[in-house]
Design an enzyme around this catalytic site. Structure first.
Site, PDB file in Angstrom:
ATOM      1  N   CYS A  28       1.853 -13.106   8.869  1.00  0.00           N
ATOM      2  CA  CYS A  28       2.391 -11.876   9.570  1.00  0.00           C
ATOM      3  C   CYS A  28       2.007 -10.391   8.090  1.00  0.00           C
ATOM      4  O   CYS A  28       3.026 -11.172   7.507  1.00  0.00           O
ATOM      5  CB  CYS A  28       2.897 -11.634  10.655  1.00  0.00           C
ATOM      6  SG  CYS A  28       3.153  -9.941  11.284  1.00  0.00           S
ATOM      7  N   HIS A  76       2.915  -7.657  18.577  1.00  0.00           N
ATOM      8  CA  HIS A  76       3.400  -6.656  17.705  1.00  0.00           C
ATOM      9  C   HIS A  76       3.697  -5.330  19.277  1.00  0.00           C
ATOM     10  O   HIS A  76       4.638  -4.625  18.978  1.00  0.00           O
ATOM     11  CB  HIS A  76       2.610  -5.834  16.663  1.00  0.00           C
ATOM     12  CG  HIS A  76       2.889  -6.850  15.678  1.00  0.00           C
ATOM     13  ND1 HIS A  76       4.355  -6.948  14.887  1.00  0.00           N
ATOM     14  CD2 HIS A  76       2.253  -8.053  14.644  1.00  0.00           C
ATOM     15  CE1 HIS A  76       4.630  -7.565  13.563  1.00  0.00           C
ATOM     16  NE2 HIS A  76       2.301  -8.364  13.750  1.00  0.00           N
ATOM     17  N   HIS A  93      -1.777 -12.204  18.804  1.00  0.00           N
ATOM     18  CA  HIS A  93      -0.666 -11.855  17.672  1.00  0.00           C
ATOM     19  C   HIS A  93      -0.190 -10.398  18.306  1.00  0.00           C
ATOM     20  O   HIS A  93       0.560  -9.946  17.894  1.00  0.00           O
ATOM     21  CB  HIS A  93      -1.091 -12.607  16.543  1.00  0.00           C
ATOM     22  CG  HIS A  93      -0.424 -12.444  15.318  1.00  0.00           C
ATOM     23  ND1 HIS A  93       0.355 -12.572  14.594  1.00  0.00           N
ATOM     24  CD2 HIS A  93      -0.141 -10.680  14.339  1.00  0.00           C
ATOM     25  CE1 HIS A  93       1.393 -12.510  13.913  1.00  0.00           C
ATOM     26  NE2 HIS A  93       1.018 -11.031  13.613  1.00  0.00           N
ATOM     27  N   GLU A  94      -1.642  -9.865  17.805  1.00  0.00           N
ATOM     28  CA  GLU A  94      -1.119  -8.276  17.638  1.00  0.00           C
ATOM     29  C   GLU A  94      -0.562  -7.729  18.914  1.00  0.00           C
ATOM     30  O   GLU A  94       0.054  -6.167  18.744  1.00  0.00           O
ATOM     31  CB  GLU A  94      -2.962  -7.391  16.903  1.00  0.00           C
ATOM     32  CG  GLU A  94      -2.942  -7.978  15.616  1.00  0.00           C
ATOM     33  CD  GLU A  94      -2.295  -7.872  14.788  1.00  0.00           C
ATOM     34  OE1 GLU A  94      -1.412  -6.611  14.500  1.00  0.00           O
ATOM     35  OE2 GLU A  94      -2.292  -8.712  14.045  1.00  0.00           O
TER      36      GLU A  94
END
Length: 186
Positions: A94, A140, A136-137
């Site tokens: 990341c 966030h 993954h994003e």
């Protein structure tokens, strides 16, 4: 314009990002800056909280990855995962947590409802690397980092490095924001 990347321990990375109600020229400029910043940092995904903005916006560009050279950048606004299928482990890293890589178990396929760069609603299925990067994003946008998903023993292995990053001991080839700067106005 290249934007500084928000680093681990900054509060904006732990907040649930706010949905966008529409898109205008300022968002279009932001999207261009996010793509430029992601490429400058040699990333393949970037979420708005990673540049200090609490908004449900992310970019994915797999073109630097072998086998995906013809991929175009993808803009994802207000994503919602509708369904998942299968699971696998794969190493992740990341931009907000420099120099730490670890295996993370995630669904191997997802069905995603989102809005594109024209704010048009879409529902698409993604698999393999694209599914992983999107998840993954999206994490966030929900205030979750990939290190939160590590098994206890793997988390212990990276804990000292996380503490160093939180203390500002960060060495990157890309600009980083001051830690704990908080969210900028959207």
């Amino acid at each position: 314009m290249i934007l500084p990347i928000t680093i681990y321990s900054d509060e904006v990375l732990r907040r649930k990002a706010k949905p966008l109600k529409g898109i205008d020229t300022s968002h279009e400029e932001l999207i261009g800056n996010m793509i430029e910043s992601m490429r400058n940092a040699s990333g393949i995904g970037l979420a708005a909280p990673q540049i200090g903005l609490s908004m449900r916006l992310l970019i994915v560009d797999l073109s630097p990855v072998q086998g995906y050279e013809n991929a175009e950048p993808m803009v994802v606004i207000n994503p919602h995962i509708l369904a998942v299928k299968g699971y696998n482990a794969m190493e992740e890293g990341c931009l907000s947590i420099p120099d730490i890589h670890a295996d993370v178990v995630r669904p191997s396929s997802i069905q995603l409802k989102y809005r594109n760069e024209h704010f048009e609603e879409r529902v698409d299925e993604f698999s393999a690397l694209m599914a992983r990067v999107l998840q993954h994003e999206i994490d966030h946008l929900d205030g979750t980092l990939f290190v939160d998903k590590l098994q206890r023993r793997d988390r212990r292995k990276v804990q000292k490095s996380l503490e160093d990053i939180a203390a500002g001991k960060v060495h990157t080839t890309y600009p980083v924001a001051e830690i704990n700067q908080g969210a900028k106005a959207s």
